[in-house]
Design a protein around this motif. Sequence first.
Motif, PDB file in Angstrom:
ATOM      1  N   ALA A 164     -11.151   4.295  10.943  1.00 15.64           N
ATOM      2  CA  ALA A 164     -11.355   3.333   9.871  1.00 15.64           C
ATOM      3  C   ALA A 164     -12.043   3.990   8.694  1.00 15.64           C
ATOM      4  O   ALA A 164     -12.709   5.021   8.832  1.00 15.64           O
ATOM      5  N   LEU A 165     -11.860   3.374   7.521  1.00 19.30           N
ATOM      6  CA  LEU A 165     -12.573   3.756   6.300  1.00 19.30           C
ATOM      7  C   LEU A 165     -13.417   2.569   5.860  1.00 19.30           C
ATOM      8  O   LEU A 165     -12.898   1.469   5.650  1.00 19.30           O
ATOM      9  N   PHE A 166     -14.731   2.784   5.744  1.00 19.01           N
ATOM     10  CA  PHE A 166     -15.643   1.747   5.265  1.00 19.01           C
ATOM     11  C   PHE A 166     -16.025   2.052   3.816  1.00 19.01           C
ATOM     12  O   PHE A 166     -16.257   3.207   3.458  1.00 19.01           O
ATOM     13  N   TYR A 167     -16.150   0.990   3.013  1.00 17.55           N
ATOM     14  CA  TYR A 167     -16.399   1.184   1.598  1.00 17.55           C
ATOM     15  C   TYR A 167     -17.094  -0.042   1.019  1.00 17.55           C
ATOM     16  O   TYR A 167     -17.016  -1.142   1.582  1.00 17.55           O
ATOM     17  N   PRO A 168     -17.788   0.117  -0.129  1.00 14.29           N
ATOM     18  CA  PRO A 168     -18.358  -1.050  -0.812  1.00 14.29           C
ATOM     19  C   PRO A 168     -17.243  -1.922  -1.370  1.00 14.29           C
ATOM     20  O   PRO A 168     -16.198  -1.420  -1.794  1.00 14.29           O
ATOM     21  N   GLY A 169     -17.473  -3.238  -1.375  1.00 15.96           N
ATOM     22  CA  GLY A 169     -16.429  -4.169  -1.782  1.00 15.96           C
ATOM     23  C   GLY A 169     -15.919  -3.961  -3.188  1.00 15.96           C
ATOM     24  O   GLY A 169     -14.764  -4.285  -3.497  1.00 15.96           O
ATOM     25  N   GLU A 170     -16.758  -3.392  -4.083  1.00 17.02           N
ATOM     26  CA  GLU A 170     -16.336  -3.222  -5.472  1.00 17.02           C
ATOM     27  C   GLU A 170     -15.135  -2.297  -5.624  1.00 17.02           C
ATOM     28  O   GLU A 170     -14.425  -2.360  -6.623  1.00 17.02           O
ATOM     29  N   ILE A 171     -14.934  -1.393  -4.679  1.00 20.72           N
ATOM     30  CA  ILE A 171     -13.802  -0.468  -4.788  1.00 20.72           C
ATOM     31  C   ILE A 171     -12.753  -0.764  -3.725  1.00 20.72           C
ATOM     32  O   ILE A 171     -11.988   0.112  -3.323  1.00 20.72           O
ATOM     33  N   ALA A 172     -12.698  -2.017  -3.274  1.00 22.04           N
ATOM     34  CA  ALA A 172     -11.782  -2.395  -2.185  1.00 22.04           C
ATOM     35  C   ALA A 172     -10.331  -2.084  -2.526  1.00 22.04           C
ATOM     36  O   ALA A 172      -9.567  -1.642  -1.663  1.00 22.04           O
ATOM     37  N   GLU A 173      -9.940  -2.303  -3.784  1.00 22.50           N
ATOM     38  CA  GLU A 173      -8.543  -2.080  -4.140  1.00 22.50           C
ATOM     39  C   GLU A 173      -8.154  -0.615  -3.957  1.00 22.50           C
ATOM     40  O   GLU A 173      -7.140  -0.297  -3.321  1.00 22.50           O
ATOM     41  N   MET A 174      -8.963   0.299  -4.502  1.00 25.72           N
ATOM     42  CA  MET A 174      -8.634   1.720  -4.413  1.00 25.72           C
ATOM     43  C   MET A 174      -8.792   2.253  -2.991  1.00 25.72           C
ATOM     44  O   MET A 174      -7.904   2.930  -2.461  1.00 25.72           O
ATOM     45  N   ARG A 181      -2.330   3.867   3.000  1.00 22.03           N
ATOM     46  CA  ARG A 181      -1.386   4.979   2.896  1.00 22.03           C
ATOM     47  C   ARG A 181      -1.434   5.857   4.146  1.00 22.03           C
ATOM     48  O   ARG A 181      -0.419   6.410   4.579  1.00 22.03           O
ATOM     49  N   GLN A 182      -2.644   5.988   4.725  1.00 28.82           N
ATOM     50  CA  GLN A 182      -2.797   6.860   5.884  1.00 28.82           C
ATOM     51  C   GLN A 182      -2.765   6.103   7.220  1.00 28.82           C
ATOM     52  O   GLN A 182      -2.938   6.693   8.271  1.00 28.82           O
ATOM     53  N   GLY A 183      -2.585   4.808   7.156  1.00 32.33           N
ATOM     54  CA  GLY A 183      -2.441   4.039   8.381  1.00 32.33           C
ATOM     55  C   GLY A 183      -3.730   3.823   9.150  1.00 32.33           C
ATOM     56  O   GLY A 183      -3.706   3.582  10.364  1.00 32.33           O
ATOM     57  N   CYS A 184      -4.879   3.918   8.475  1.00 34.37           N
ATOM     58  CA  CYS A 184      -6.139   3.612   9.149  1.00 34.37           C
ATOM     59  C   CYS A 184      -6.679   2.289   8.596  1.00 34.37           C
ATOM     60  O   CYS A 184      -6.242   1.809   7.556  1.00 34.37           O
ATOM     61  N   GLN A 185      -7.614   1.712   9.298  1.00 34.96           N
ATOM     62  CA  GLN A 185      -8.187   0.451   8.855  1.00 34.96           C
ATOM     63  C   GLN A 185      -9.052   0.675   7.614  1.00 34.96           C
ATOM     64  O   GLN A 185      -9.796   1.634   7.541  1.00 34.96           O
ATOM     65  N   GLY A 186      -8.944  -0.242   6.672  1.00 38.30           N
ATOM     66  CA  GLY A 186      -9.828  -0.229   5.513  1.00 38.30           C
ATOM     67  C   GLY A 186     -10.723  -1.450   5.573  1.00 38.30           C
ATOM     68  O   GLY A 186     -10.226  -2.581   5.623  1.00 38.30           O
ATOM     69  N   ILE A 187     -12.040  -1.236   5.605  1.00 36.26           N
ATOM     70  CA  ILE A 187     -12.975  -2.342   5.833  1.00 36.26           C
ATOM     71  C   ILE A 187     -14.112  -2.268   4.820  1.00 36.26           C
ATOM     72  O   ILE A 187     -14.811  -1.249   4.727  1.00 36.26           O
ATOM     73  N   ALA A 188     -14.296  -3.346   4.069  1.00 34.36           N
ATOM     74  CA  ALA A 188     -15.460  -3.437   3.183  1.00 34.36           C
ATOM     75  C   ALA A 188     -16.691  -3.662   4.050  1.00 34.36           C
ATOM     76  O   ALA A 188     -16.675  -4.481   4.968  1.00 34.36           O
TER      77      ALA A 188
END
Length: 608
Positions: A164-174, A181-188
């Motif tokens: 998975a990739l964790f990120y701040p919600g402000e950059i959720a789109e990018m 694209r890489q088939g992993c989970q994207g989680i704010a």
Amino acid sequence: MHGNADDAEIRRIAMIKNGFLQMTDAATPVTSAEPAITPTPGEDVLPRRLSNFATFGEALDYAATGTRGMNFHDPRGQLKRAYPFRELREDALVMARRLIAHGVKKGDRIALVAETGPEFAALFCGTVYAGAWPVPLPLPTSFGGKDSYIDQLAVQLQSSDPLALFYPGEIAEMAGAAAARQGCQGIAWEDFAQQAAPDCALPEASGDDICYLQYSSGSTRFPHGVAVTHTSLLNNLAGHGEGMKLEPTDRCISWLPWYHDMGLVGCFLSVISNQVSVDYLKTEDFARRPLAWLDMISRNPGNSISYSPTFGYDICARRISSQSHVSERFDLSRWRIAGNGADMIRPDVMQGFVNAFAEAGFKASAFLPSYGLAEATLAVTIMPPGEGIRVELVEEERLSGTPRDLSRPARYRAIVNCGKAVKDMALEIRGEHGEALSDHHIGKVWCKGPSVMHSYFRDPESTAACLVDGWLDTGDMGYTVDGYLFIVGRAKDMIIINGKNHWPQDIEWAVEQLPGFNHGDIAAFSVETENGEEAPAVLVHCRVSDPAARVELRDMIRDKVRAITGMNCIVELVPPRTLPRTSSGKLSRAKAKKQYLSGEIEPIKLAA
């Protein structure tokens, strides 16, 4: 090497989440009232242990029994959140249980966008407690645009293969687009904080387990994930504590980004493992108000430890140059260690900082040069505290290995002493044939010790190329004198601007995407400009003959490279089949640079 820094350069180092930042008047003193929040103390009754732990989790467990911790500040340097190591540990354990409930297993990679704040800190440490490997990745920058950032994340995700990739919600789109694209989970991480965290057993960790993966900030097409074990990390962090001779009242102040090894290892992991309170200013906030960094140091009642690449000191000296009464705003007399690393150290720039801030009590002896690289976890050498910056003048011909032209006066370069090897680290300077060289002889810098990396993740060929019998080929050139290391040059191909690494393949590949170019048409390397700055240079095979079209082509290439590096570059168009090759047919960047500097490669003259 980096020289003059203007506002455009400050913008380029700013990590932002939603476009270009607006510069503010960094010369305006902060006059807001004292914050009501109490910072974590610099001193503690807990006996300090210099990173003598079996695992990083054990280090955090111990730090949590004291009162020290992290402190996060707003753009003006005012305290917004005190985060004792005790709270960090509690949050990290919750995160670990939440990750395990989410399906994370020991050895999984968890990618984390490295925003300076408690969310990333808790997720990073929670990932370690869960037995997985955190992979810090960069925030967006003020150059390159949305698509370039998505591409960069996607390539590093492909290399690290995270769950998975964790990120701040402000950059959720990018960030979400890169994860998809890489088939992993994207989680704010705001969403993840709402998930359940049921009690469960945490996996046992050992010193030989991988603790995290570190990527070069500039690597986009050919990323190298440096796998660092708990043992390697803790040994290097012990080297920090011993090398800097930590004192009871020491406190760290940092604006360095957490995806870079100096920020992550030196100013995040080290303060935990060596139990040092730390004050953080976000990198983008430093970019807006560089002098807020010095304001924070001035307010620290104890001793300050703070690191920066050369350009950070340069920015501050230039911002203060128009001000008077420096001593009324700043008190830098307790700045015990002003660390310098991550790029070539410029003695003239550092002297400029001394000239600007001596009135505020800054002492030149506080400067602490160092040398390191991610493949050695971080530090290889550290200058003994109090010795300051020491230089030797060396003939340029000796540095380049070329015969002396007796018809011209000798030219010298000041080479900075980068200190002595850290705890348990062995150094060796080797010649062309692998032979060990004695003092004052320039050769390749090799190092060996417990903190040398385990490997490049899933890249045995690259690992074998730089690790030989436990010795790490740093790729850098230098020499030793009485146990001190002097670095004279860069790795063979790496371009390092403002402390940021740029693989030349990335620049070449970007230019190749423009119409009309083939693989092998471009050679990228760094050169020193007339004013002493280091800049990327690009030699490009040109197949167009119209003068106006050539100028247009040069400008197009310059814009493309600026999008990748954030720096203005030197673009030279050269005739086809000009760039040299190795015996196996590969492009030889080192030879191309040598021929360009010597005049053997003659660029096409363009109309003014």
